[in-house]
Design a protein around this motif. Structure first.
Motif, PDB file in Angstrom:
ATOM      1  N   VAL A   1      27.059  37.661  10.590  1.00 49.01           N
ATOM      2  CA  VAL A   1      25.928  36.804  10.937  1.00 49.01           C
ATOM      3  C   VAL A   1      24.684  37.677  10.935  1.00 49.01           C
ATOM      4  CG1 VAL A   1      24.910  35.336  12.719  1.00 49.01           C
ATOM      5  CG2 VAL A   1      27.394  35.429  12.468  1.00 49.01           C
TER       6      VAL A   1
ATOM      7  N   HIS B   1      29.502  46.889  22.210  1.00 46.49           N
ATOM      8  CA  HIS B   1      30.200  46.163  21.159  1.00 46.49           C
ATOM      9  C   HIS B   1      30.940  47.119  20.233  1.00 46.49           C
ATOM     10  CE1 HIS B   1      29.088  41.978  21.789  1.00 46.49           C
ATOM     11  NE2 HIS B   1      27.988  42.450  22.334  1.00 46.49           N
ATOM     12  N   PHE B   2      32.037  46.636  19.652  1.00 48.74           N
ATOM     13  CA  PHE B   2      32.926  47.391  18.759  1.00 48.74           C
ATOM     14  C   PHE B   2      33.633  48.518  19.501  1.00 48.74           C
ATOM     15  CE2 PHE B   2      29.026  46.340  16.263  1.00 48.74           C
ATOM     16  CZ  PHE B   2      29.545  45.248  15.608  1.00 48.74           C
TER      17      PHE B   2
ATOM     18  N   GLY C   1      25.692  40.398  13.617  1.00 49.03           N
ATOM     19  CA  GLY C   1      27.038  40.264  14.144  1.00 49.03           C
ATOM     20  C   GLY C   1      28.041  40.552  13.047  1.00 49.03           C
ATOM     21  N   ALA C   2      29.129  41.267  13.382  1.00 49.28           N
ATOM     22  CA  ALA C   2      30.118  41.621  12.363  1.00 49.28           C
ATOM     23  C   ALA C   2      31.438  41.979  13.022  1.00 49.28           C
ATOM     24  CB  ALA C   2      29.623  42.800  11.523  1.00 49.28           C
TER      25      ALA C   2
ATOM     26  N   VAL D   1      26.020  42.920  17.632  1.00 48.70           N
ATOM     27  CA  VAL D   1      27.133  42.371  18.414  1.00 48.70           C
ATOM     28  C   VAL D   1      28.369  42.245  17.533  1.00 48.70           C
ATOM     29  CG1 VAL D   1      25.582  41.045  19.914  1.00 48.70           C
ATOM     30  CG2 VAL D   1      26.579  39.948  17.895  1.00 48.70           C
TER      31      VAL D   1
ATOM     32  N   LEU E   1      21.674  37.988  19.864  1.00 47.16           N
ATOM     33  CA  LEU E   1      22.640  37.061  19.265  1.00 47.16           C
ATOM     34  C   LEU E   1      23.733  36.797  20.292  1.00 47.16           C
ATOM     35  CD1 LEU E   1      23.623  38.232  15.656  1.00 47.16           C
ATOM     36  CD2 LEU E   1      22.573  36.070  16.307  1.00 47.16           C
TER      37      LEU E   1
END
Lengths: 319, 319
Positions: free
Chosen positions: B135, A317-318, B95-96, B129, A51
């Protein structure tokens, strides 16, 4: 007036981006039905998905739509070759606001199609939805052509570690862009449009690579994935990592140590692999070696010149 | 304090959602490498992909994370069976935002896994992600088990049109939720968690379906896709469409004609197909017929009781 997706509509956009797409002979049913059907002569399909989110993976003021498309395809195709496979086809998902110019969406798709065409890869399907920010998903497929996949788990003590492609260029490009500059152009372009060494993935597999992955999180971070999966220790010799001139320039201008870009920067999609010493292919640079773990260095550890690496750990990520 | 993705991190979340996943014997390499490898004994892979965007496809106040996962998987698996194929595996993208509770992400994934397990489908990979809104992308795969795919383009004059599954239930659920209500529970649940008639896709293919698709945009809209691709005219007999009791109740409460839900509502993922009259499988309801186009009714037209349909046209993004 600029035409927007609100005017073009879902089905208008689908028609605009699917007409004229080249279609390989392995595409039995292409875009336009409930699903695509692709021939898999090898009987095994290699599959990867990513993504890309506006504001996280790209910015519309830093990258053109075309560049985003090239990059979205490239990062997935790099995952396929990192298994030692040959990319064959891909599907896309695209979310965007109704006021996005239709030309932006068409150019994005052209970027995906052009990157795919470099490798003879067919776009076989997709989905188009409305969304507040631009979202791009790519799922790519590949064929092993009868070979075993090259996993992260196959590195063995005594192997050498080698890489091919660029390390740190895209990260240096982001450092430049973050400061509001647009040069050196080579590193900015490296961020916008990675150039993975596609042909080297299958070539490494044929040469007998024992493990491989593409460098997307950063060299140290991705080598940790190999060291973890293989239950080994990996040591990198920093002297073996020549610092290219543009990275030296960015380092001097930004005050960041150049080696940080090389060891911590992702998104260039270099390939890093382990080989028995005699198997390292021409054109790959040997940068380290694989050893067994011990009390002081447990399996999964990556060291630089024998010591723990304390620089940028690579992207997560995060985090 | 609630644990969030910011604390769990990318790799922590990946570990949480991949551990304990059932893995079919066709999964040669599962999650955790650059790409997955799946056996494709049939030599042909059926592929479909969808993006689900928070606020467009689901609302966190209307649906639980678990329900969103069930729905995300269901809508893709329905596309696979609509080709007459048997779903085999899927990959996901997620995704979040960093402040999303980790439990939400884990429950979403459990929903995907449980819907997949209904059909023995393996989750073979994914991507995680950071993103401002939630998403979800799902790309699903299937096997034709030696059969030809059932396309949208095969309807022939003289065929009958038949469907199986629910029509309009999810749309009636949205109508109820939009007014701030939570009942009738059956239609609200139908929106939250569609129940596609999975087994009927391969069964229709074996019975000789000449064309098929799943109803995701709305019955009329999806029949137009068949009429267009097949260059035929389709007429629906409204008398053949019994209006189920819960839809009558919602129609009475909201003032919307019940037939609008049935003809225009998507997201239940019923299957609609065309057959030679003798081939319609038991359990499918015949609702219309296929004819050649003419001057007044050009190919691609769908009529209801012989006349143009002027109700809700079905769902299209950016519309």
């Amino acid at each position: 007036m600029t035409e927007t997706l609100g005017g073009t509509g879902e089905f208008g956009l689908i028609e605009a981006v699917t007409k004229g797409l080249p279609r390989g002979e392995d595409v039995l049913v292409g875009p336009g039905d409930d699903a695509a059907v692709v021939a898999v002569p090898d009987g095994r399909m290699v599959i990867t998905t990513d993504l890309l989110i506006e504001g996280r993976h790209f910015r519309q003021d830093w990258s053109s739509a075309y560049d985003v498309g090239r990059k979205a395809a490239a990062q997935n195709l790099a995952d396929i070759v990192a298994m030692g496979a040959r990319p064959t086809s891909l599907v896309t998902g695209f979310g965007a606001p109704a006021d996005l110019p239709t030309s932006w969406a068409v150019e994005l798709n052209q970027g995906i199609a052009d990157e795919a065409e470099l490798l003879g890869v067919s776009i076989v399907g997709g989905d188009v939805v409305q969304s507040d920010k631009v979202v791009v998903s790519v799922t790519a497929f590949g064929s092993l052509d009868g070979r075993a996949p090259v996993l992260r788990s196959g590195a063995r003590p005594g192997d050498e570690v080698a890489f091919v492609g660029r390390l740190g260029w895209a990260e240096a490009g982001v450092a430049v862009l973050n400061r509001g500059f647009r040069s050196p152009r080579t590193v900015v372009d490296a961020h916008r449009r990675p150039q993975p060494p596609y042909a080297e993935g299958p070539r490494a597999a044929i040469s007998g690579a024992s493990s491989m992955c593409d460098v997307s999180d950063g060299l140290i971070a991705d080598l940790r994935h190999i060291a973890d999966a293989s239950a080994v220790v990996i040591d990198i010799r920093s002297q073996a990592l020549a610092i290219p001139e543009p990275l030296q320039a960015v380092a001097a201008a930004t005050g960041v140590e150049a080696l940080t870009f090389v060891l911590g920067g992702g998104d260039d999609h270099a390939l890093v692999a382990t080989f028995e010493p005699a198997d390292v292919p021409d054109g790959w640079t040997v940068i380290g070696s694989v050893a067994e773990g011990n009390e002081n260095l447990p399996p999964g550890t990556v060291t630089v010149d024998g010591a723990a690496y304390t620089g940028a750990p690579g992207h997560a990520h995060f985090g």
